[in-house]
Design an enzyme around this catalytic site. Structure first.
Site, mmCIF file in Angstrom:
data_model
loop_
_atom_site.group_PDB
_atom_site.id
_atom_site.type_symbol
_atom_site.label_atom_id
_atom_site.label_comp_id
_atom_site.label_asym_id
_atom_site.label_seq_id
_atom_site.Cartn_x
_atom_site.Cartn_y
_atom_site.Cartn_z
ATOM 1 N N CYS A 124 -15.111 -31.203 -45.977
ATOM 2 C CA CYS A 124 -15.945 -32.382 -46.211
ATOM 3 C C CYS A 124 -15.939 -32.780 -47.696
ATOM 4 O O CYS A 124 -14.905 -33.222 -48.191
ATOM 5 C CB CYS A 124 -17.347 -32.140 -45.639
ATOM 6 N N HIS A 150 -16.700 -29.800 -40.039
ATOM 7 C CA HIS A 150 -17.307 -28.565 -40.537
ATOM 8 C C HIS A 150 -17.057 -27.382 -39.616
ATOM 9 O O HIS A 150 -17.830 -27.140 -38.689
ATOM 10 C CB HIS A 150 -18.821 -28.768 -40.675
ATOM 11 N N GLU A 203 -17.649 -24.342 -40.297
ATOM 12 C CA GLU A 203 -18.739 -23.360 -40.482
ATOM 13 C C GLU A 203 -19.948 -23.697 -39.599
ATOM 14 O O GLU A 203 -20.862 -22.881 -39.467
ATOM 15 C CB GLU A 203 -19.147 -23.264 -41.957
#
Lengths: 213, 79
Positions: A89, A195, A197
């Site tokens: 990002c 993302h 994560e």
């Protein structure tokens, strides 16, 4: 697992650093933060991650100021020496501003911040991240400036050199050629807007992020 | 010595900010054919060698103040 560590860079305004640190540790790595103002020796790190957020409040341009920091100079040295780097990002924006990845990220075509889970397709493999994994995956996105831009001749070059890493199944932001992530020519530097994560456990809505490290 | 760097999105880039502003201008009753939004950056340098300073500002503009992939710039010297 390697004895060496994964470094997670932090800038003023970075807000995904804690999640990315947990991401690395959860997947079995030792991981530590690297502060933007400090140089570091690339030899100590197995891989480096530039996480998401709003570094420097997106002042001037997203990632523009972070790209000039001492830690990014050390990261660039690492890239020259073959250290794999993942930009997520704002991290992807920073890598593009640092010219470690081609292109630029612009405001979403709709003019709106987009926050949802998207389908992605693997187009070419990175050398280090998301190896030997399913061709289709789902990850969350959350960004106002995720529209990937390169001019036509550069796009052709990226296509010919297999540097397009991931594409959106349904383009959420107007990115050229539906590009969600790109690779450096060495394929050791990889950047994506989604993302990984945020997709580690079923309670997060999906686990496709686990395949990234 | 002051310089102004005028920054605009390149024509090849879809300017969503300009588009939003244009839309509101039209809603407010202004007859607008187009609108693009950029930035104006003021830089103050020491020394009185205008040519040398201008070269410095160009370097700043190309390396930091703008992203040449997506932005154009013009430099204006202030007396």
């Amino acid at each position: 697992m390697s004895q060496r560590k994964i470094g997670v860079l932090r800038f003023p305004g970075t807000n995904c650093d804690a999640d990315v640190l947990e991401f690395a540790r959860e997947l079995g790595y030792k991981a530590e933060y690297l502060w933007h103002a400090d140089r570091f020796s690339h030899q100590n790190w197995e891989a480096l991650i530039v996480p998401g957020g709003f570094s420097y409040g997106d002042h001037l341009r997203c990632g523009a100021l972070a790209a000039k920091s001492p830690a990014m100079q050390s990261l660039a040295e690492g890239v020259k020496n073959g250290v794999p780097v993942l930009g997520i990002c704002n991290g992807f924006q920073i890598l593009c501003e640092a010219r470690l990845l081609p292109g630029a990220l612009l405001k979403n075509q709709s003019g709106r911040f987009v926050d949802k889970v998207v389908g992605l397709k693997l187009q070419n493999s990175a050398e280090r991240f998301y190896r030997n994994m399913p061709v289709e995956m789902k990850l969350p996105i959350a960004h106002g400036e995720g529209r990937y831009f390169v001019e036509d001749d550069e796009l052709k070059r990226l296509q010919d050199q297999s540097q397009i890493w991931l594409t959106y199944s349904e383009n959420p932001n107007g990115s050229v050629a539906d590009i969600a992530g790109v690779l450096s020519p060495s394929r050791k530097v990889a950047g994506l807007m989604p993302h990984p994560e945020r997709a580690l456990h079923d309670w997060m809505g999906g686990t496709d992020g686990r395949s990234f490290l | 010595m002051k310089f102004i760097v005028h920054v605009m999105p390149r024509k090849v880039v879809l300017d969503t900010q300009g588009r939003s502003v244009e839309s509101v201008l039209q809603q407010q009753g202004f007859s607008v054919l187009g609108c693009r939004v950029g930035k104006r950056i003021e830089v103050d340098l020491s020394g009185d060698d205008q040519a040398a300073n201008r070269l410095q500002v160009e370097k700043m503009a190309k390396e930091i103040l703008t992203n040449p992939l997506i932005e154009d710039f013009e430099i204006e010297a202030r007396p």
